[in-house]
Design an enzyme around this catalytic site. Sequence first.
Site, PDB file in Angstrom:
ATOM      1  N   GLU A   1      90.031  94.944   6.996  1.00 44.65           N
ATOM      2  CA  GLU A   1      90.726  94.772   5.710  1.00 44.65           C
ATOM      3  C   GLU A   1      90.865  93.289   5.366  1.00 44.65           C
ATOM      4  O   GLU A   1      90.753  92.888   4.211  1.00 44.65           O
ATOM      5  CB  GLU A   1      92.129  95.377   5.769  1.00 44.65           C
ATOM      6  CG  GLU A   1      92.169  96.888   5.727  1.00 44.65           C
ATOM      7  CD  GLU A   1      92.260  97.502   7.109  1.00 44.65           C
ATOM      8  OE1 GLU A   1      91.810  96.860   8.082  1.00 44.65           O
ATOM      9  OE2 GLU A   1      92.788  98.637   7.213  1.00 44.65           O
TER      10      GLU A   1
ATOM     11  N   HIS B   1      90.911 109.003   3.950  1.00 44.55           N
ATOM     12  CA  HIS B   1      90.112 107.763   3.846  1.00 44.55           C
ATOM     13  C   HIS B   1      88.804 107.998   3.077  1.00 44.55           C
ATOM     14  O   HIS B   1      87.786 107.385   3.392  1.00 44.55           O
ATOM     15  CB  HIS B   1      89.792 107.211   5.243  1.00 44.55           C
ATOM     16  CG  HIS B   1      90.981 106.562   5.912  1.00 44.55           C
ATOM     17  ND1 HIS B   1      91.308 105.244   5.713  1.00 44.55           N
ATOM     18  CD2 HIS B   1      91.896 107.059   6.775  1.00 44.55           C
ATOM     19  CE1 HIS B   1      92.387 104.946   6.443  1.00 44.55           C
ATOM     20  NE2 HIS B   1      92.769 106.027   7.081  1.00 44.55           N
TER      21      HIS B   1
ATOM     22  N   ASP C   1      84.862 104.616   4.209  1.00 46.80           N
ATOM     23  CA  ASP C   1      86.317 104.553   4.112  1.00 46.80           C
ATOM     24  C   ASP C   1      86.666 104.471   2.629  1.00 46.80           C
ATOM     25  O   ASP C   1      85.769 104.563   1.774  1.00 46.80           O
ATOM     26  CB  ASP C   1      86.878 103.345   4.902  1.00 46.80           C
ATOM     27  CG  ASP C   1      88.256 103.647   5.491  1.00 46.80           C
ATOM     28  OD1 ASP C   1      89.178 103.954   4.705  1.00 46.80           O
ATOM     29  OD2 ASP C   1      88.407 103.599   6.715  1.00 46.80           O
TER      30      ASP C   1
ATOM     31  N   ASP D   1      91.568 110.620  10.775  1.00 47.67           N
ATOM     32  CA  ASP D   1      92.832 109.872  10.848  1.00 47.67           C
ATOM     33  C   ASP D   1      93.544 109.827   9.503  1.00 47.67           C
ATOM     34  O   ASP D   1      92.920 109.887   8.448  1.00 47.67           O
ATOM     35  CB  ASP D   1      92.579 108.433  11.335  1.00 47.67           C
ATOM     36  CG  ASP D   1      91.628 107.676  10.402  1.00 47.67           C
ATOM     37  OD1 ASP D   1      90.617 108.263   9.974  1.00 47.67           O
ATOM     38  OD2 ASP D   1      91.914 106.507  10.081  1.00 47.67           O
ATOM     39  N   GLU D   2      94.854 109.709   9.580  1.00 46.18           N
ATOM     40  CA  GLU D   2      95.716 109.404   8.432  1.00 46.18           C
ATOM     41  C   GLU D   2      95.354 110.207   7.189  1.00 46.18           C
ATOM     42  O   GLU D   2      95.197 109.661   6.099  1.00 46.18           O
ATOM     43  CB  GLU D   2      95.632 107.897   8.123  1.00 46.18           C
ATOM     44  CG  GLU D   2      96.113 107.060   9.281  1.00 46.18           C
ATOM     45  CD  GLU D   2      95.998 105.557   9.034  1.00 46.18           C
ATOM     46  OE1 GLU D   2      96.832 104.832   9.569  1.00 46.18           O
ATOM     47  OE2 GLU D   2      95.072 105.131   8.327  1.00 46.18           O
TER      48      GLU D   2
HETATM   49  C1  NAG Z   1      94.862 102.492  11.075  1.00 44.07           C
HETATM   50  C2  NAG Z   1      93.705 103.181  10.388  1.00 44.07           C
HETATM   51  C3  NAG Z   1      92.625 102.225   9.940  1.00 44.07           C
HETATM   52  C4  NAG Z   1      93.143 100.817   9.707  1.00 44.07           C
HETATM   53  C5  NAG Z   1      93.734 100.302  11.003  1.00 44.07           C
HETATM   54  C6  NAG Z   1      94.228  98.881  10.931  1.00 44.07           C
HETATM   55  C7  NAG Z   1      92.748 104.116  12.467  1.00 44.07           C
HETATM   56  C8  NAG Z   1      92.107 105.263  13.154  1.00 44.07           C
HETATM   57  N1  NAG Z   1      93.159 104.274  11.172  1.00 44.07           N
HETATM   58  O1  NAG Z   1      95.970 102.515  10.237  1.00 44.07           O
HETATM   59  O2  NAG Z   1      91.996 102.737   8.811  1.00 44.07           O
HETATM   60  O3  NAG Z   1      92.129  99.963   9.288  1.00 44.07           O
HETATM   61  O4  NAG Z   1      94.734 101.159  11.483  1.00 44.07           O
HETATM   62  O5  NAG Z   1      94.659  98.406  12.172  1.00 44.07           O
HETATM   63  O6  NAG Z   1      92.878 103.089  13.067  1.00 44.07           O
END
Ligand code: NAG
Length: 494
Positions: free
Chosen positions: A427, A211, A137, A287-288
């Site tokens: 995180e 990411h 990530d 994702d994202e």
């Molecule tokens: C999402 C992000 C992830 C993040 C998480 C926190 C996914 C697939 N992507 O924004 O990187 O850590 O939520 O809840 O979940």
Amino acid sequence: DEIQPATGYQLKVTETLSPSAIVLTLNAQPDAALGEEGYRLEATAQQITIAANQPAGLFYGVQSLLQLLPKEIESDTKAEGVEWAIPAVTITDAPRFGWRGIMLDVSRHFYTQEEVKAFIDHIARYKFNRFHWHLTDDQGWRVEIKSLPKLTSVGAWRVPRVGRWGNHAPPAKGEKATDGGFYTQDDIREVVQYAKDRYIEILPEIDVPGHSMAAIAAYPELACTEDPNAMVNPGSKFSTWHGNGKFTMHIDNTLDPSEEDTYTFMDKVMTEVAQLFPFEYIHMGGDECYKGYWEKDASCQALMKQKGMKSAEELQSYFSKRVHDIITSKGKKTIGWDEILEGGLPKGAAVMSWRGMKGGIEAAHLGAPVVMSPSPMAYLDLYQGDPSVEPPTYSMARLKDSYAWDPVPEGVKSSLILGSQGNVWTEQLAAPSQLQYMMYPRAFAIAEIGWTAKNQKSWEGFVPRVEQHMARFDEAGINYARSIYDAIIQVKKN
Ligand code: NAG
């Protein structure tokens, strides 16, 4: 004799029991009711028998037997002082889904090989059989790739973090990037075997094209902007979220889909990942993915023009298809977050639905296999109890909502729903005890969703079982949130 099941317990059969007091048998004739992972456990005054069609079933029967024993067996000091009695029971038990997953993010905070093994022990107790290892990530690349040594010599390390999401603190003068860590390929192989011994397959995730800050810090040429200082000296702000899922990345954390070097890189990574992990699937993230740098990049624009692409989503789909082809060429299947649907799902790829269930439903309608992992129910980093004492986050997933969730939506072919999964993003979780606190009791709910037939689920039955398992965790020294006792609390968005 001594039985040493995977959870680290030792069942010592003493002289008061006959030598055949606990018998594990593989059925000579398969019992259709048990399938590949089911078991039958019978306890009488004379004997405990566990029968199954396959070794996995025996393993799960042993897990249930351990749960029948008194809670003191969990303790290092009390286990010898109690009578090891269990009730006389007959249990016939088999799982609802073949995919009962838990994801652990080891990028945002690094967890050592030993900590990962302990995590695997805990999920094995609750009959999870898929461990999704989020290995890369923005905050760190955690798997050694021998042909790309900078991924871990540079990408696994950053300056000690500050700030709410722990993103990329600029170094003070003379400060070094010392925070992080990675797994060598030997470490990985050991964990793969450790998991296999507990009937758990590991799904590795390489999260691309978004990411990807850590990979880009190691090899800046992978991004459109090619900024060599991105990881170590990132400036003050990482991203801004505008609501409605829209966001701006102030630092380019996205691979450049228009350069052939990107695919050479992906091929090298996937070659080694495919060799390390025997599981049939590789997760390619997806994702994202921020597309702002692609939109400003001449080479991306030229590619879009050449291929007649009308949107940046189509460009991501182009990237996903090429990575899917690479994964296929290594003899593996692809799974990705539900964003890989946008602009066209690569043919043959499976989808992990996280932005609710809608991506999973869409994928199933296209005939693609789906793992359901919707954030409002299955995200174990979200608040489960009182936000004033829990690690800061953006939303809530209450135990009751997690438990009430059904991964098979109406109108969807149930055979396409491979199963369910809980995700632990880290995180805000810097240590195993914090991880445990956020996981439990919700992971109990996710375990039961994956295992228990829908018509056998009951909240009234679940709550006292949760309490019993909390008492066991107290003995074992495993942390958890007492969230079933909390009042429902409205989350303030911050
Ligand atoms: C999402 C992000 C992830 C993040 C998480 C926190 C996914 C697939 N992507 O924004 O990187 O850590 O939520 O809840 O979940």
